[in-house]
Design a protein around this motif. Structure first.
Motif, PDB file in Angstrom:
ATOM      1  N   PHE A   1       0.815  -1.214   0.000  1.00  0.00           N
ATOM      2  CA  PHE A   1       0.000   0.000   0.000  1.00  0.00           C
ATOM      3  C   PHE A   1       0.849   1.264   0.000  1.00  0.00           C
ATOM      4  CE2 PHE A   1      -3.387  -2.845   1.675  1.00  0.00           C
ATOM      5  CZ  PHE A   1      -4.284  -2.619   0.646  1.00  0.00           C
ATOM      6  N   LEU A   2       2.025   1.214   0.598  1.00  0.00           N
ATOM      7  CA  LEU A   2       2.875   2.403   0.644  1.00  0.00           C
ATOM      8  C   LEU A   2       3.662   2.618  -0.647  1.00  0.00           C
ATOM      9  CD1 LEU A   2       4.333   2.248   4.271  1.00  0.00           C
ATOM     10  CD2 LEU A   2       2.568   3.775   3.379  1.00  0.00           C
ATOM     11  N   PHE A   3       4.214   1.540  -1.215  1.00  0.00           N
ATOM     12  CA  PHE A   3       5.147   1.705  -2.323  1.00  0.00           C
ATOM     13  C   PHE A   3       4.720   1.031  -3.634  1.00  0.00           C
ATOM     14  CE2 PHE A   3       7.703   1.625   1.618  1.00  0.00           C
ATOM     15  CZ  PHE A   3       8.106   2.948   1.603  1.00  0.00           C
ATOM     16  N   GLY A   4       3.781   0.103  -3.603  1.00  0.00           N
ATOM     17  CA  GLY A   4       3.461  -0.661  -4.797  1.00  0.00           C
ATOM     18  C   GLY A   4       2.437  -0.036  -5.712  1.00  0.00           C
ATOM     19  N   ARG A   5       1.553   0.760  -5.152  1.00  0.00           N
ATOM     20  CA  ARG A   5       0.470   1.313  -5.958  1.00  0.00           C
ATOM     21  C   ARG A   5       0.924   2.562  -6.690  1.00  0.00           C
ATOM     22  NH1 ARG A   5      -4.426   2.216  -2.266  1.00  0.00           N
ATOM     23  NH2 ARG A   5      -5.514   2.245  -4.249  1.00  0.00           N
ATOM     24  N   ARG A   6       0.498   2.664  -7.929  1.00  0.00           N
ATOM     25  CA  ARG A   6       0.760   3.883  -8.691  1.00  0.00           C
ATOM     26  C   ARG A   6      -0.405   4.834  -8.484  1.00  0.00           C
ATOM     27  NH1 ARG A   6       4.463   3.353 -13.487  1.00  0.00           N
ATOM     28  NH2 ARG A   6       5.330   1.308 -13.209  1.00  0.00           N
TER      29      ARG A   6
END
Length: 66
Positions: free
Chosen positions: A59-64
């Motif tokens: 949720f912090l780094f994977g979603r664009r």
């Protein structure tokens, strides 16, 4: 087996529940959006196999941001 009887299950069950909820929510979000940074299969592995922190990392780094 005696070691299992000494584990404070009343404290562990909520953590297991939180872990399962985080995994399900992260996987549902991953398959709905599919707009992630990096390969999709890598995010599936991170979400499923890294306890509690894996879905948070997604949720912090994977979603664009779109």
């Amino acid at each position: 087996m005696e070691e299992l009887a000494n584990i404070p299950w009343k404290l562990i069950w909520p953590l297991i529940g939180i872990q399962l909820i985080l995994i399900v929510v992260a996987l549902v979000d991953l398959f709905r959006n599919r707009n992630v940074k990096g390969p999709l299969f890598l995010w599936i592995l991170i979400i499923v196999f890294i306890n509690i922190i894996g879905p948070v990392i997604y949720f912090l780094f994977g979603r664009r941001q779109s």
